[in-house]
Design a protein around this motif. Structure first.
Motif: not given
Ligand SMILES: NC(=O)c1ccc[n+]([C@@H]2O[C@H](COP(=O)([O-])OP(=O)(O)OC[C@H]3O[C@@H](n4cnc5c(N)ncnc54)[C@H](O)[C@@H]3O)[C@@H](O)[C@H]2O)c1
Length: 354
Positions: A6-9, A26-28, A54-56, A76-79, A147-149
């Motif tokens: 996603g955004k961070i990956g 890997v992404d679903i 996502p954290t969950a 591992l991303e935080k949290p 839907g972010r943050f």
């Molecule tokens: N370090 C930082 O400053 C910072 C900033 C923002 C977010 N984060 C953390 O980064 C993480 C991701 O946030 P994001 O904003 O990139 O989210 P996002 O929703 O943009 O991306 C998450 C991705 O994970 C995929 N996904 C969901 N479940 C999955 C699974 N079981 N297996 C594989 N892929 C799966 C989704 O399809 C999506 O593409 C969160 O834990 C968030 O807290 C960290």
């Protein structure tokens, strides 16, 4: 192997790709090489994993990786996980004594923060710290509408709290930092203003707002261009949709000197403003300042990947005490009271494992 594109990956993929690493994803959802960890061919041969889902889902993804590669190296991303899963994460770490897990901690690998901490240490040797103020303010209402943050467990503390703690950890001696994590703050307010005032620690205030309400325009406002002062700092509010971020850490010494780390002070005046930060030393004659030009997100990702490659088996750094502290702040904001007994017993129990 990057799990969660996603955004961070995607930032990890770009950063490690530019550095010449071979990357799998890997992404679903669509667009990744595989849709789940179990489908990665020969997962036991992967050099390092990034979990940016996502954290969950963090705990279940980490468990799945370790099922296939018990000695995996995982960034591992935080949290790391939600508060009620911390014991589960602890069990995962114990069940996999060869695993190496690092929770992404951008600010503790930032050259700007290091430069700031060095100035504080040098001056603080003869001039004790009186107060530390850290503010991270941005208007995230547009992100939230998209839907972010949206963190229903750590609340406001989950967005910038880990970053603010990393900066605090860089300037407080280790024993004082452990004490801080175990101390019940004097007050915690809804936009998240956390004041702590206790013997043995300097006064500490962490402030973050995702509605753009600036608390301390005076502490770092001097470092910004005139247009920023006029548009954001004088009204003390960042409007909806604005990309401006007001983030600083200020250490006030007993003599009245200030050491102030200001992130991105050239907003609007410099195309690469996101990668230029400043450390100011004021209240001395003459005032001094240093500029640090660095993309600290990328710097931290590369440093931590390198760290992960050299970590011995069974070395994990997930900082459970920080997660519990921030969870307690989140709970204080939702319920109006800081969890006193059980959380505090926990703080005492895990105090040494910050
Ligand atoms: N370090 C930082 O400053 C910072 C900033 C923002 C977010 N984060 C953390 O980064 C993480 C991701 O946030 P994001 O904003 O990139 O989210 P996002 O929703 O943009 O991306 C998450 C991705 O994970 C995929 N996904 C969901 N479940 C999955 C699974 N079981 N297996 C594989 N892929 C799966 C989704 O399809 C999506 O593409 C969160 O834990 C968030 O807290 C960290």
């Amino acid at each position: 192997m990057i799990v969660g594109l996603g955004k961070i990956g995607s930032l990890y993929a770009e950063c490690y790709g530019q550095a010449g690493h071979r990357i799998g994803t890997v992404d679903i959802g669509n667009g990744a090489d595989w849709d789940r960890v179990a489908r990665v061919p020969d997962p036991s041969g992967i050099d390092a994993w990034v979990v940016a889902t996502p954290t969950a889902t963090h705990l279940s993804v980490v468990d799945e990786i370790l099922r296939h590669q018990p000695d995996a190296r995982i960034l591992l991303e935080k949290p790391a996980c939600y508060p009620d899963e911390l014991d589960g994460l602890d069990r995962t770490v114990r069940r996999n004594p060869r695993a190496r897990i690092l929770v992404n901690d951008v600010y503790s690998h930032s050259e700007a923060v290091r430069r700031f901490a060095t100035s504080v240490r040098q001056l603080g040797e003869f001039d004790p710290i009186r107060k530390i103020t850290v503010e991270f303010t941005k208007n995230r209402e547009l992100d939230i509408a998209n839907g972010r943050f949206v963190d229903t467990r750590y609340g406001e503390a989950g967005y910038e709290g880990f970053h603010m703690l990393s900066i605090l950890r860089s300037v407080l001696p280790a024993d004082q930092y452990r004490t801080y994590l175990r101390t019940i703050p004097s007050s915690v307010t809804a936009e998240m203003r956390v004041r702590t005032s206790v013997a043995g620690l300097p006064d500490i205030e962490l402030y973050t707002s995702s509605t753009g309400a600036i608390a301390y325009p005076g502490l770092a406002g001097f470092a910004f261009p005139e247009a920023v002062s006029r548009n954001y700092l004088t009204p003390a509010v960042i409007p909806y949709g604005s990309e401006f971020r007001y983030r600083f850490a200020d250490v006030e010494l007993r003599s009245g000197q200030h050491v102030t780390l200001v992130f991105e002070p050239f907003y609007g005046a410099e195309p690469d403003h996101k990668n230029i930060h400043a450390v100011h030393v004021r209240g001395t004659a003459p005032a001094r300042h240093f500029l640090v030009a660095v993309n600290h997100f990328k710097e931290a990702l590369l440093t931590q990947l390198n760290l992960l490659q050299h970590l011995g088996e069974g070395t994990s750094l997930v900082r459970p005490a920080e997660h519990r502290f921030l969870a307690a702040l989140g709970s204080a904001m939702f319920t109006g009271t800081f969890p006193q007994t059980t959380e505090n017993e926990k703080f005492a129990r895990i105090g040494s494992e910050t």
